[in-house]
Design a protein around this motif. Structure first.
Motif, PDB file in Angstrom:
ATOM      1  N   THR A 127     -48.977 -12.949 -19.381  1.00 23.50           N
ATOM      2  CA  THR A 127     -48.108 -12.514 -18.285  1.00 23.50           C
ATOM      3  C   THR A 127     -46.902 -13.441 -18.225  1.00 23.50           C
ATOM      4  O   THR A 127     -47.018 -14.643 -18.483  1.00 23.50           O
ATOM      5  CB  THR A 127     -48.854 -12.599 -16.938  1.00 23.50           C
ATOM      6  N   TYR A 128     -45.750 -12.880 -17.889  1.00 30.94           N
ATOM      7  CA  TYR A 128     -44.604 -13.722 -17.562  1.00 30.94           C
ATOM      8  C   TYR A 128     -44.829 -14.263 -16.151  1.00 30.94           C
ATOM      9  O   TYR A 128     -45.641 -13.724 -15.383  1.00 30.94           O
ATOM     10  CB  TYR A 128     -43.307 -12.903 -17.624  1.00 30.94           C
ATOM     11  N   GLU A 129     -44.083 -15.304 -15.810  1.00 32.50           N
ATOM     12  CA  GLU A 129     -44.290 -15.978 -14.527  1.00 32.50           C
ATOM     13  C   GLU A 129     -43.890 -15.105 -13.344  1.00 32.50           C
ATOM     14  O   GLU A 129     -42.955 -14.312 -13.437  1.00 32.50           O
ATOM     15  CB  GLU A 129     -43.437 -17.261 -14.404  1.00 32.50           C
ATOM     16  N   THR A 130     -44.547 -15.346 -12.212  1.00 32.43           N
ATOM     17  CA  THR A 130     -44.062 -14.797 -10.945  1.00 32.43           C
ATOM     18  C   THR A 130     -42.889 -15.680 -10.504  1.00 32.43           C
ATOM     19  O   THR A 130     -42.744 -16.824 -10.987  1.00 32.43           O
ATOM     20  CB  THR A 130     -45.148 -14.857  -9.856  1.00 32.43           C
ATOM     21  N   GLU A 162     -36.177  -7.758 -24.889  1.00 29.45           N
ATOM     22  CA  GLU A 162     -35.046  -8.651 -24.619  1.00 29.45           C
ATOM     23  C   GLU A 162     -35.227  -9.962 -25.406  1.00 29.45           C
ATOM     24  O   GLU A 162     -34.310 -10.480 -26.041  1.00 29.45           O
ATOM     25  CB  GLU A 162     -35.108  -8.896 -23.102  1.00 29.45           C
ATOM     26  N   VAL A 163     -36.449 -10.456 -25.395  1.00 25.24           N
ATOM     27  CA  VAL A 163     -36.764 -11.708 -26.096  1.00 25.24           C
ATOM     28  C   VAL A 163     -36.492 -11.533 -27.598  1.00 25.24           C
ATOM     29  O   VAL A 163     -35.827 -12.370 -28.235  1.00 25.24           O
ATOM     30  CB  VAL A 163     -38.247 -12.089 -25.828  1.00 25.24           C
ATOM     31  N   LEU A 164     -36.942 -10.395 -28.163  1.00 28.05           N
ATOM     32  CA  LEU A 164     -36.738 -10.145 -29.603  1.00 28.05           C
ATOM     33  C   LEU A 164     -35.260  -9.968 -29.923  1.00 28.05           C
ATOM     34  O   LEU A 164     -34.766 -10.446 -30.946  1.00 28.05           O
ATOM     35  CB  LEU A 164     -37.513  -8.891 -30.043  1.00 28.05           C
ATOM     36  N   TRP A 193     -45.736 -25.216 -20.888  1.00 28.06           N
ATOM     37  CA  TRP A 193     -46.574 -24.251 -21.601  1.00 28.06           C
ATOM     38  C   TRP A 193     -47.463 -23.502 -20.622  1.00 28.06           C
ATOM     39  O   TRP A 193     -48.131 -24.121 -19.788  1.00 28.06           O
ATOM     40  CB  TRP A 193     -47.464 -24.941 -22.651  1.00 28.06           C
ATOM     41  N   VAL A 194     -47.402 -22.179 -20.742  1.00 30.23           N
ATOM     42  CA  VAL A 194     -48.313 -21.323 -19.978  1.00 30.23           C
ATOM     43  C   VAL A 194     -49.077 -20.491 -21.007  1.00 30.23           C
ATOM     44  O   VAL A 194     -48.577 -20.239 -22.100  1.00 30.23           O
ATOM     45  CB  VAL A 194     -47.531 -20.411 -19.005  1.00 30.23           C
ATOM     46  N   SER A 195     -50.298 -20.089 -20.648  1.00 33.97           N
ATOM     47  CA  SER A 195     -51.088 -19.393 -21.668  1.00 33.97           C
ATOM     48  C   SER A 195     -50.546 -17.992 -21.934  1.00 33.97           C
ATOM     49  O   SER A 195     -50.691 -17.462 -23.016  1.00 33.97           O
ATOM     50  CB  SER A 195     -52.555 -19.312 -21.244  1.00 33.97           C
ATOM     51  N   ASN A 200     -39.363 -21.531 -31.292  1.00 35.56           N
ATOM     52  CA  ASN A 200     -40.004 -20.557 -30.412  1.00 35.56           C
ATOM     53  C   ASN A 200     -38.966 -19.892 -29.508  1.00 35.56           C
ATOM     54  O   ASN A 200     -37.811 -20.324 -29.469  1.00 35.56           O
ATOM     55  CB  ASN A 200     -41.119 -21.215 -29.576  1.00 35.56           C
ATOM     56  N   ALA A 201     -39.404 -18.833 -28.844  1.00 36.83           N
ATOM     57  CA  ALA A 201     -38.593 -18.182 -27.823  1.00 36.83           C
ATOM     58  C   ALA A 201     -39.085 -18.688 -26.473  1.00 36.83           C
ATOM     59  O   ALA A 201     -40.292 -18.818 -26.278  1.00 36.83           O
ATOM     60  CB  ALA A 201     -38.775 -16.672 -27.892  1.00 36.83           C
ATOM     61  N   ALA A 202     -38.155 -18.972 -25.571  1.00 36.71           N
ATOM     62  CA  ALA A 202     -38.569 -19.499 -24.269  1.00 36.71           C
ATOM     63  C   ALA A 202     -37.677 -18.958 -23.169  1.00 36.71           C
ATOM     64  O   ALA A 202     -36.550 -18.528 -23.416  1.00 36.71           O
ATOM     65  CB  ALA A 202     -38.514 -21.025 -24.293  1.00 36.71           C
ATOM     66  N   GLY A 203     -38.213 -19.010 -21.966  1.00 35.15           N
ATOM     67  CA  GLY A 203     -37.419 -18.628 -20.796  1.00 35.15           C
ATOM     68  C   GLY A 203     -36.812 -19.881 -20.185  1.00 35.15           C
ATOM     69  O   GLY A 203     -37.460 -20.928 -20.161  1.00 35.15           O
ATOM     70  N   SER A 204     -35.567 -19.773 -19.711  1.00 40.53           N
ATOM     71  CA  SER A 204     -34.934 -20.937 -19.086  1.00 40.53           C
ATOM     72  C   SER A 204     -35.274 -20.993 -17.608  1.00 40.53           C
ATOM     73  O   SER A 204     -35.223 -19.986 -16.906  1.00 40.53           O
ATOM     74  CB  SER A 204     -33.415 -20.859 -19.247  1.00 40.53           C
ATOM     75  N   VAL A 210     -33.535 -20.092 -26.004  1.00 41.73           N
ATOM     76  CA  VAL A 210     -33.630 -19.443 -24.694  1.00 41.73           C
ATOM     77  C   VAL A 210     -33.276 -17.962 -24.849  1.00 41.73           C
ATOM     78  O   VAL A 210     -32.152 -17.612 -25.201  1.00 41.73           O
ATOM     79  CB  VAL A 210     -32.702 -20.120 -23.669  1.00 41.73           C
ATOM     80  N   THR A 211     -34.282 -17.111 -24.608  1.00 43.72           N
ATOM     81  CA  THR A 211     -34.081 -15.669 -24.796  1.00 43.72           C
ATOM     82  C   THR A 211     -33.893 -14.944 -23.470  1.00 43.72           C
ATOM     83  O   THR A 211     -33.518 -13.779 -23.448  1.00 43.72           O
ATOM     84  CB  THR A 211     -35.282 -15.059 -25.523  1.00 43.72           C
ATOM     85  N   ASN A 212     -34.210 -15.603 -22.384  1.00 50.09           N
ATOM     86  CA  ASN A 212     -34.086 -14.964 -21.072  1.00 50.09           C
ATOM     87  C   ASN A 212     -34.109 -16.035 -19.982  1.00 50.09           C
ATOM     88  O   ASN A 212     -34.561 -17.160 -20.222  1.00 50.09           O
ATOM     89  CB  ASN A 212     -35.236 -13.977 -20.849  1.00 50.09           C
ATOM     90  N   LEU A 213     -33.593 -15.667 -18.825  1.00 50.55           N
ATOM     91  CA  LEU A 213     -33.686 -16.570 -17.674  1.00 50.55           C
ATOM     92  C   LEU A 213     -34.934 -16.189 -16.898  1.00 50.55           C
ATOM     93  O   LEU A 213     -35.210 -15.003 -16.712  1.00 50.55           O
ATOM     94  CB  LEU A 213     -32.464 -16.412 -16.764  1.00 50.55           C
ATOM     95  N   VAL A 214     -35.686 -17.188 -16.488  1.00 50.70           N
ATOM     96  CA  VAL A 214     -36.870 -16.893 -15.684  1.00 50.70           C
ATOM     97  C   VAL A 214     -36.396 -16.422 -14.314  1.00 50.70           C
ATOM     98  O   VAL A 214     -35.452 -16.977 -13.752  1.00 50.70           O
ATOM     99  CB  VAL A 214     -37.775 -18.143 -15.582  1.00 50.70           C
ATOM    100  N   VAL A 215     -37.036 -15.371 -13.830  1.00 51.59           N
ATOM    101  CA  VAL A 215     -36.608 -14.760 -12.572  1.00 51.59           C
ATOM    102  C   VAL A 215     -37.014 -15.666 -11.411  1.00 51.59           C
ATOM    103  O   VAL A 215     -38.193 -15.769 -11.076  1.00 51.59           O
ATOM    104  CB  VAL A 215     -37.259 -13.366 -12.425  1.00 51.59           C
ATOM    105  N   VAL A 259     -37.670 -25.307 -19.731  1.00 51.39           N
ATOM    106  CA  VAL A 259     -37.934 -23.989 -20.314  1.00 51.39           C
ATOM    107  C   VAL A 259     -39.436 -23.736 -20.239  1.00 51.39           C
ATOM    108  O   VAL A 259     -40.227 -24.669 -20.064  1.00 51.39           O
ATOM    109  CB  VAL A 259     -37.445 -23.877 -21.785  1.00 51.39           C
ATOM    110  N   VAL A 260     -39.790 -22.448 -20.380  1.00 49.01           N
ATOM    111  CA  VAL A 260     -41.220 -22.101 -20.329  1.00 49.01           C
ATOM    112  C   VAL A 260     -41.535 -21.148 -21.467  1.00 49.01           C
ATOM    113  O   VAL A 260     -40.721 -20.287 -21.814  1.00 49.01           O
ATOM    114  CB  VAL A 260     -41.595 -21.486 -18.959  1.00 49.01           C
ATOM    115  N   GLY A 261     -42.702 -21.332 -22.051  1.00 47.77           N
ATOM    116  CA  GLY A 261     -43.108 -20.450 -23.142  1.00 47.77           C
ATOM    117  C   GLY A 261     -44.622 -20.407 -23.289  1.00 47.77           C
ATOM    118  O   GLY A 261     -45.342 -21.170 -22.635  1.00 47.77           O
ATOM    119  N   MET A 262     -45.048 -19.487 -24.169  1.00 47.07           N
ATOM    120  CA  MET A 262     -46.489 -19.231 -24.322  1.00 47.07           C
ATOM    121  C   MET A 262     -47.039 -19.717 -25.666  1.00 47.07           C
ATOM    122  O   MET A 262     -48.085 -19.242 -26.109  1.00 47.07           O
ATOM    123  CB  MET A 262     -46.752 -17.717 -24.226  1.00 47.07           C
ATOM    124  N   SER A 263     -46.309 -20.599 -26.318  1.00 46.47           N
ATOM    125  CA  SER A 263     -46.737 -20.991 -27.666  1.00 46.47           C
ATOM    126  C   SER A 263     -46.561 -22.489 -27.866  1.00 46.47           C
ATOM    127  O   SER A 263     -46.330 -23.237 -26.920  1.00 46.47           O
ATOM    128  CB  SER A 263     -45.904 -20.226 -28.713  1.00 46.47           C
TER     129      SER A 263
END
Ligand code: ADE
Length: 265
Positions: A159-162, A239-241, A154-156, A74-78, A201-206, A176-180
């Motif tokens: 939306t990306y996280e605040t 960015e993720v793709l 896991w988040v549904s 999967n793709a996930a945010g760090s 990891v496709t992106n850093l979580v803001v 890491v966080v992801g939707m799958s």
């Protein structure tokens, strides 16, 4: 994959259709390193509007076809600066708020009398498969930091996280966080499959270190002071793709090596 036979999801009764850009809707049968495999080209997620039973239906089908080991990528945010973009995280645990609060694929009657009512997830992520992942990375000559170990939150989505949610997920132990992935892991464990999850990891979580107060900005304005206006970066699916595409070859080689090692186990 060799000797590939592709079947469109639409030809399979009970299958949903993947609506996510970059995801196909094809079940591919074939051989990787001589091992018979079935691959989902395109995933189904609750955020697309699919019911949980539709999301996990392919997993149940694969279990009934005789699949014993399941590898999910999967793709996930760090959530951690120590896990940069491009790292492949071998998941050893998860925190799934939706599962804990009522979005669980096992809600309802057990699938059959052979299925447990209460499915343990204390060792959901197979240690032998995680060992196989690190051995495969070594055999491929990947750099030491190419792979990390961590906990998937896991988040549904969709939306990306605040920033505050990102800080929350990190503070409760997420890496890491992801939707799958998690619904499939739960169904796979319900079916008795061994599970390996590899998160790219496709992106850093803001997660800004501190909140820049707007009150202070206005007070500075009134006092005639110049103040830098911070811009808040955002995550995009493009960015993720793009990172997924860059690292596709590494992920492909790693998965093939792991599969090859299973045939000798
Ligand atoms: N997938 C990729 N990046 C993500 C993020 N930041 N949050 C949730 N899912 C993601």
């Amino acid at each position: 994959m060799r000797e590939v036979v592709e079947v469109q999801y639409s030809a399979l009764k009970g299958f949903g259709t993947s609506t996510v850009p970059g995801h196909k809707s094809v079940l591919a049968f074939g051989l990787i390193e001589g091992v018979p495999v079935v691959a989902m080209l395109g995933r189904l997620h609750p955020y697309e509007g699919h019911s949980m039973s539709t999301v996990v239906y392919p997993i149940r089908l694969m279990a009934h076809l005789g699949v014993k080991d399941m590898i999910i990528t999967n793709a996930a945010g760090s959530l951690r600066p120590t896990i940069p973009v491009g790292t492949i995280v071998v998941i050893h645990d998860h925190i799934a708020l939706p599962l804990l609060t009522g979005l669980n694929p096992l809600l309802g009657p057990p699938t059959s009398p052979d299925h447990a009512r209460f499915v343990p997830l204390s060792s959901a992520y197979s240690r032998p498969l995680r060992l196989a992942a690190f051995r495969a990375a070594h055999a491929l000559g990947l750099e030491k930091d190419a792979l990390a170990e961590g906990t998937y939150t896991w988040v549904s989505g969709p939306t990306y996280e605040t920033p505050a949610e990102g800080r929350f997920l990190r503070s409760v132990g997420g890496d890491v966080v992801g939707m799958s992935t998690i619904p499939e892991v739960v169904a796979a464990r319900d079916e008795g499959l061994n599970v390996l999850v590899l998160s790219l990891v496709t992106n850093l979580v803001v997660i800004p270190d501190s909140y820049r107060s707007v009150r202070e900005e206005v007070e500075a304005e009134i006092a005639g002071l110049s103040i830098a206006r911070p811009s808040t970066p955002t995550v995009t699916h493009e960015e993720v793709l793009a990172v997924g595409k860059q690292k596709a070859e590494v992920m492909k080689n790693l998965v093939a090596k792991i599969i090859g090692s299973l045939s000798n186990a």
